[in-house]
Design an enzyme around this catalytic site. Structure first.
Site, PDB file in Angstrom:
ATOM      1  N   ARG B 236      35.656  44.756  40.292  1.00  0.00           N
ATOM      2  CA  ARG B 236      36.391  44.167  39.178  1.00  0.00           C
ATOM      3  C   ARG B 236      35.954  42.712  39.034  1.00  0.00           C
ATOM      4  O   ARG B 236      35.625  42.058  40.026  1.00  0.00           O
ATOM      5  CB  ARG B 236      37.893  44.167  39.486  1.00  0.00           C
ATOM      6  N   HIS B 284      29.986  46.731  32.373  1.00  0.00           N
ATOM      7  CA  HIS B 284      31.035  47.526  33.027  1.00  0.00           C
ATOM      8  C   HIS B 284      30.816  49.024  32.792  1.00  0.00           C
ATOM      9  O   HIS B 284      31.730  49.717  32.322  1.00  0.00           O
ATOM     10  CB  HIS B 284      32.427  47.097  32.538  1.00  0.00           C
TER      11      HIS B 284
END
Lengths: 321, 321
Positions: B236, B284
């Site tokens: 993350r 991502h």
């Protein structure tokens, strides 16, 4: 007392392939032998029992009448096969785990780069574009490995472990666990029609010259999520028809190509491959082998041979590899 | 007759994460339930028994008083952990093999890219420079994997199979075959001092926020043939201190970084990461999971739960993952 002379002949422009480095390594692993670098005008050719060579020119070894064996310092012996004056002694090719491991890394890296759309992602980064695309699963892609020797079998294993489907092709019949294997000219079409990413690890022989050509590319499968098929050549430049590759990339017959080898090396500065947006180019460094590993391998084989044992990995001159 | 309602809430800008696509998938695998997309003003919140969500905003689920379970559609539940009004029902995270396989591909690809000097090789191609560099063996590099859950353990296995040395670190003690495992704050320094390529797959919790910081980078091992260490963050964005990464890349504390995640996503166009020569950036998409796989996983868990069985992969709200 010296147990005889090993003559070294190394033609390479790679940074870590300096002849002096090879001489130092052989000196360490063969302390009871004389190690000389060719050319050496002071050397009596009759004293030389072994030659360890990389890309000698035709005729370079003709004078060594007492040669017992020639060791090739890389995997491909094509440079030696064209030398009609090569002494008729066993020609041994390198088969060290280190070289196999380096090649497996190269193949896995380049298959993953194409599977995971690296060309698109690097373009996106340069354009500051945050646009993730659908990423299919590895099992949606069939990698076809041409050449199922030590290198091809190891690459196939590693690709299977990552989830890719793998098919293989070789000249003569081979079996690799978990891989659907095709062989001979009769098996080539079925192999190509199953393949999305074609990995070429064939030896270069008169039979395999320009095997990577437009007819072959046109038969590759286009039905994967990748769309157009991809080729990866980590064998020899002579395996590829370079104008065919460029034309096929330009008209979409091929989606991309990873090329480690070229018909002329170093690749001339004017070559269109350097700047082609669909080409991932490396300077023939897919499987550079460590001088430490190879010199130890040669020393072990000489010791074994002189103790009456057989040499391993001797080239079949009829087949050419 | 409907067996109740599943409410879907999907906040994503990824091409293949359209809410309608999710609705279609859930409709296929749960044919005896009603599937609605949130927000839906006509919906009676009391009818909703299950919610399947990706990045809901705090409060989005507060009105659903008859909820039996919440299914998170990706691996990380950090977006839910900050929602103080989240109904107190089991929160299930996705653990499908598909997501693990995608993450393993990403990690193997990026470790190989740095190990095999891809940044140098792409620069060389752009500059039409045929200058192969020494390529060390995989066993000369130690990859340190932070986070030894399903994802970390699978990546460690795949890297070991390619010849890398692998060490691991996790909050609590874990064992992974062939991997030297460290744990807790006491084990962190020894882990970092052994690591050349740091792969971060930790969950984002208050404890792990900004764990990728300059103090950590300065402790990584610099004695491998790669020289400066490399980081790969596929967890993350909140795990990384971004100014620290930039400063460390610029002064050589780090040699390179592969970043799939950022503190702000999409990454703003003005971010210096886009154009940094030592950064390999992806939007991502390291481990995008297939809607087919996840919807089947959720349907199977609901059926199991309603037959009196336990839900699997329930988040420990105290730990935060």
């Amino acid at each position: 007392m010296s147990k005889g002379t090993i003559a070294l002949l190394v033609n390479s422009n790679a940074q870590n392939w300096s002849p002096e480095r090879w001489k130092a390594r052989f000196g360490e692993v063969c302390p009871d032998r004389r190690v000389v670098l060719l050319p050496d005008p002071a050397l009596d050719p009759a004293e030389v029992h072994y030659a360890a060579v990389w890309k000698p020119k035709p005729g370079d070894l003709a004078a060594f009448k007492n040669l017992r064996a020639i060791f090739n310092l890389g995997a491909g012996v094509d440079a030696l096969m064209v030398d009609r004056s090569l002494p008729d002694v066993p020609l041994v090719r390198v088969a060290v785990g280190d070289l196999t491991d380096r090649m497996t890394e190269y193949v896995v890296l380049h298959v993953l780069m194409h599977h995971r759309q690296e060309l698109y992602l690097r373009d996106s980064q340069r354009a500051r574009r945050w646009e993730p695309k659908y990423q299919w699963v590895a099992s949606a892609i069939t990698v076809g490995v041409m050449g199922l020797g030590t290198l091809g079998a190891a690459s196939a294993d590693a690709l299977r472990a990552l989830g890719f489907r793998v098919v293989g092709w070789s000249r003569s019949e081979k079996q690799v666990e978990g891989v659907t294997c095709f062989h001979g000219s009769d098996g080539l079409d079925a192999f190509l029609r199953a393949t999305n990413i074609l990995v070429c690890l064939l030896p270069l022989t008169p039979d395999t010259r320009h095997v990577l050509n437009r007819d072959v590319f046109a038969k590759l499968d286009r039905s994967s999520p990748m769309g157009a098929p991809v080729i990866i050549n980590a064998g020899r430049g002579g395996l590829q028809n370079e104008p065919d590759i460029l034309r096929s990339l330009d008209d979409g017959t091929l989606g991309a190509a990873s090329l480690d080898v070229f018909e002329t090396e170093p690749l001339p500065e004017a070559s269109p491959f350097w700047t082609h947006p669909k080409v991932v180019l490396t300077p023939h460094n897919a499987a550079d082998t460590d001088a430490d590993e190879i010199s130890k391998y040669v020393a072990r084989q000489i010791a074994q041979f002189e103790a009456g044992g057989a040499l391993e990995n001797v080239v079949d001159r009829g087949r050419g590899y």
